[in-house]
Design an enzyme around this catalytic site. Structure first.
Site, mmCIF file in Angstrom:
data_model
loop_
_atom_site.group_PDB
_atom_site.id
_atom_site.type_symbol
_atom_site.label_atom_id
_atom_site.label_comp_id
_atom_site.label_asym_id
_atom_site.label_seq_id
_atom_site.Cartn_x
_atom_site.Cartn_y
_atom_site.Cartn_z
ATOM 1 N N HIS A 98 -62.161 -54.906 56.058
ATOM 2 C CA HIS A 98 -61.437 -55.981 55.348
ATOM 3 C C HIS A 98 -60.511 -55.353 54.324
ATOM 4 O O HIS A 98 -60.949 -54.884 53.278
ATOM 5 C CB HIS A 98 -62.434 -56.921 54.653
ATOM 6 C CG HIS A 98 -61.779 -58.085 53.961
ATOM 7 N ND1 HIS A 98 -62.126 -59.391 54.236
ATOM 8 C CD2 HIS A 98 -60.799 -58.153 53.028
ATOM 9 C CE1 HIS A 98 -61.387 -60.208 53.488
ATOM 10 N NE2 HIS A 98 -60.570 -59.473 52.740
ATOM 11 N N ASP A 142 -62.115 -55.208 50.843
ATOM 12 C CA ASP A 142 -61.281 -56.255 50.230
ATOM 13 C C ASP A 142 -60.400 -55.657 49.131
ATOM 14 O O ASP A 142 -60.082 -56.330 48.147
ATOM 15 C CB ASP A 142 -62.133 -57.413 49.691
ATOM 16 C CG ASP A 142 -61.280 -58.627 49.337
ATOM 17 O OD1 ASP A 142 -60.175 -58.763 49.880
ATOM 18 O OD2 ASP A 142 -61.728 -59.437 48.494
ATOM 19 N N LYS A 185 -58.085 -64.944 60.795
ATOM 20 C CA LYS A 185 -58.594 -65.135 59.438
ATOM 21 C C LYS A 185 -58.456 -66.587 58.994
ATOM 22 O O LYS A 185 -57.379 -67.168 59.079
ATOM 23 C CB LYS A 185 -57.822 -64.222 58.471
ATOM 24 C CG LYS A 185 -58.276 -64.307 57.021
ATOM 25 C CD LYS A 185 -59.654 -63.709 56.808
ATOM 26 C CE LYS A 185 -60.218 -64.054 55.447
ATOM 27 N NZ LYS A 185 -59.885 -63.080 54.424
ATOM 28 N N HIS A 229 -66.563 -60.611 52.387
ATOM 29 C CA HIS A 229 -66.876 -60.367 50.972
ATOM 30 C C HIS A 229 -67.946 -61.321 50.434
ATOM 31 O O HIS A 229 -67.688 -62.148 49.559
ATOM 32 C CB HIS A 229 -65.633 -60.382 50.089
ATOM 33 C CG HIS A 229 -64.592 -61.422 50.439
ATOM 34 N ND1 HIS A 229 -64.868 -62.749 50.530
ATOM 35 C CD2 HIS A 229 -63.271 -61.297 50.723
ATOM 36 C CE1 HIS A 229 -63.762 -63.399 50.844
ATOM 37 N NE2 HIS A 229 -62.782 -62.542 50.967
ATOM 38 N N HIS A 231 -62.933 -66.619 54.717
ATOM 39 C CA HIS A 231 -62.993 -66.623 53.256
ATOM 40 C C HIS A 231 -63.848 -67.837 52.900
ATOM 41 O O HIS A 231 -63.370 -68.968 52.965
ATOM 42 C CB HIS A 231 -61.600 -66.716 52.631
ATOM 43 C CG HIS A 231 -61.651 -66.644 51.142
ATOM 44 N ND1 HIS A 231 -61.227 -65.550 50.421
ATOM 45 C CD2 HIS A 231 -62.138 -67.514 50.221
ATOM 46 C CE1 HIS A 231 -61.435 -65.756 49.138
ATOM 47 N NE2 HIS A 231 -61.982 -66.947 48.979
ATOM 48 N N HIS A 257 -56.409 -55.410 52.402
ATOM 49 C CA HIS A 257 -55.067 -55.948 52.153
ATOM 50 C C HIS A 257 -54.112 -54.776 51.941
ATOM 51 O O HIS A 257 -54.288 -53.996 50.999
ATOM 52 C CB HIS A 257 -55.067 -56.841 50.907
ATOM 53 C CG HIS A 257 -55.981 -58.011 51.047
ATOM 54 N ND1 HIS A 257 -55.584 -59.211 51.595
ATOM 55 C CD2 HIS A 257 -57.306 -58.152 50.769
ATOM 56 C CE1 HIS A 257 -56.605 -60.046 51.623
ATOM 57 N NE2 HIS A 257 -57.670 -59.431 51.127
ATOM 58 N N LEU A 258 -53.118 -54.668 52.814
ATOM 59 C CA LEU A 258 -52.156 -53.565 52.719
ATOM 60 C C LEU A 258 -50.807 -54.003 52.173
ATOM 61 O O LEU A 258 -49.959 -53.157 51.889
ATOM 62 C CB LEU A 258 -51.958 -52.918 54.097
ATOM 63 C CG LEU A 258 -53.014 -51.904 54.540
ATOM 64 C CD1 LEU A 258 -52.726 -51.428 55.956
ATOM 65 C CD2 LEU A 258 -53.086 -50.716 53.586
HETATM 66 C C1 NCD Z 1 -57.136 -61.176 47.959
HETATM 67 C C2 NCD Z 1 -55.651 -60.845 47.840
HETATM 68 O O1 NCD Z 1 -55.210 -60.548 46.743
HETATM 69 O O2 NCD Z 1 -54.966 -60.865 48.865
HETATM 70 N N1 NCD Z 1 -57.693 -61.353 46.643
HETATM 71 C C3 NCD Z 1 -58.992 -61.254 46.296
HETATM 72 O O3 NCD Z 1 -59.318 -61.540 45.145
HETATM 73 N N2 NCD Z 1 -59.903 -60.862 47.151
HETATM 74 C C4 NCD Z 1 -57.315 -62.366 48.814
HETATM 75 C C5 NCD Z 1 -58.742 -62.587 49.246
HETATM 76 O O4 NCD Z 1 -59.268 -61.843 50.057
HETATM 77 O O5 NCD Z 1 -59.356 -63.526 48.746
HETATM 78 ZN ZN ZN Z 2 -59.538 -60.217 51.123
#
Ligand code: NCD
Ligand code: ZN
Length: 363
Positions: free
Chosen positions: A30, A267, A119, A194, A156, A32-33
């Site tokens: 999991h 995450d 997702k 998460h 989520h 975010h890039l």
């Molecule tokens: C994530 C994001 O910033 O893209 N933020 C987070 O707090 N985890 C989005 C997400 O996975 O909820």
């Molecule tokens: Zn996330």
């Protein structure tokens, strides 16, 4: 997993004289890039730590089609610096589910060979989720096809109902949405992403092998006191928000249990420093820089370093039907200070535990 000791003859793999820890190269289930300059700034960190990552689709605009996922994948590969880790790092893509995702898109995703999952963001639940699902009923046809073909739904798991206390939103989502959803689609492959609560752990434990859960390093290491330690701590704020200590303990217990339904998903969610240190700060903790070091600390604190490799390197791959990696990474016991700040395009990025000393270091 190989262990090295300073002194020979120590009986327990948990003792603190162990100096290095070599494990099969892990995967991040999991991540975010982001895109553009932000992507270029963070992608090398993940490539150094992980062989593969399941990449979240919450760009602006979101990645809702297989064609967009393929183009995003190319941009990720192009952002990798030259070097051995970058040559082997593989991004695995996801689609962002909306109220109007057509069933045909699911078929295209399956046929693409690059999309691993879809997702589900409840609309308004978190960063860039406004295009998400307003009512899960709108997606029943798509979910039926995903159940049929075995394409995982990544969730989520928080209700967005403003009347529900923010610390209860995961538990209530499980009651109101996930439990009925699995009754309707009992074979749906589903990952509760998460997990932050005891109830989330229990949900995963009590369901079939088609259901799994990811655990972040920050939820294993911190409880909600970390949000207010001497003052508001925006860099510890993520969604789902940190919970009380009893929940953190349930997460640690799940992570070190050896149950293959729980695996690593950082995450890691980078935001520019100014976007977090603001009157209305963004949610997301940045851990891609030092993910393995953070997980190692959590597992060591639980006396369970021997459980780290399967959690980080085997169970996620197994769930996604990917071959396990064969190369290795090595952590060594060495104090090092997390940088205060990292470059992030025209901005800067503050990693979790900035300025603090960690006791494991990835070689
Ligand atoms: C994530 C994001 O910033 O893209 N933020 C987070 O707090 N985890 C989005 C997400 O996975 O909820
Ligand atoms: Zn996330």
């Amino acid at each position: 997993m190989r262990w090295r000791w300073r002194k020979s003859g120590e009986a327990s793999p948990y003792n603190r004289s162990m100096q290095t820890l070599t494990l099969i190269r892990p995967d991040d289930a999991h991540l975010h890039l982001r895109d553009g300059a932000a992507l270029a700034a963070v992608a090398p960190h993940t490539a150094r730590q992980f062989a593969r990552a399941i990449v979240m689709p919450n760009l602006k605009p979101p990645v809702t089609t297989t064609a967009q996922a393929a183009a995003y994948r190319e941009r990720i590969l192009a952002a990798m610096p030259a070097g051995p880790a970058a040559l082997t790092f593989a991004p695995h893509m996801t689609l962002y589910l909306t109220d109007s995702t057509p069933v045909a898109e699911i078929d295209r995703a399956r046929d693409s060979g690059i999309v691993r999952a879809v997702k589900y963001y409840p609309a308004g639940a978190t960063t860039h989720s406004d295009a998400g699902v307003t009512a899960v009923e709108n997606c029943f046809a798509v979910l039926a096809r995903m159940e049929e073909i075995g394409l995982p739904l990544l969730v989520h798991g928080e209700v967005t109902d403003a009347e529900v206390d923010i610390f209860d939103r995961e538990r209530v989502f499980i009651e109101r949405v996930l439990t009925p959803l699995l009754r309707r689609f009992p074979r749906l492959r589903l990952v509760l992403e998460h997990i932050t609560t005891r109830e989330g752990v229990q949900f995963v434990e009590s369901t079939g092998s088609n259901v799994a859960g990811t655990l972040t390093a920050h939820h294993l290491l911190m409880n909600r006191n970390a949000l207010f330690a001497g003052g508001v701590r925006p860099h510890n704020y993520c969604l789902p928000v940190l919970k009380r200590e009893t929940h953190r303990q349930a997460l640690v217990h799940a992570a070190v249990s050896g149950n293959p339904k729980f695996f690593l998903g950082t995450d890691s969610a980078p935001h520019a420093r100014q976007a977090k240190e603001a009157a209305c700060g963004c949610a997301g903790c940045y851990t891609a820089l030092h993910a393995l070091e953070l997980y190692a600390e959590a597992f060591e604190d639980a006396g369970a370093l021997d459980k780290l490799e399967a959690f980080a390197s085997f169970y996620g791959a197994d769930f996604y039907g990917l071959p396990r990696n064969t190369s290795t990474v090595t952590l060594e016991r060495a104090d090092w200070r997390v940088p205060d700040s990292l470059p992030f395009g025209d901005d800067t990025l503050t990693p979790l535990r900035a300025g603090e000393v960690l006791r494991w270091k990835l070689r």
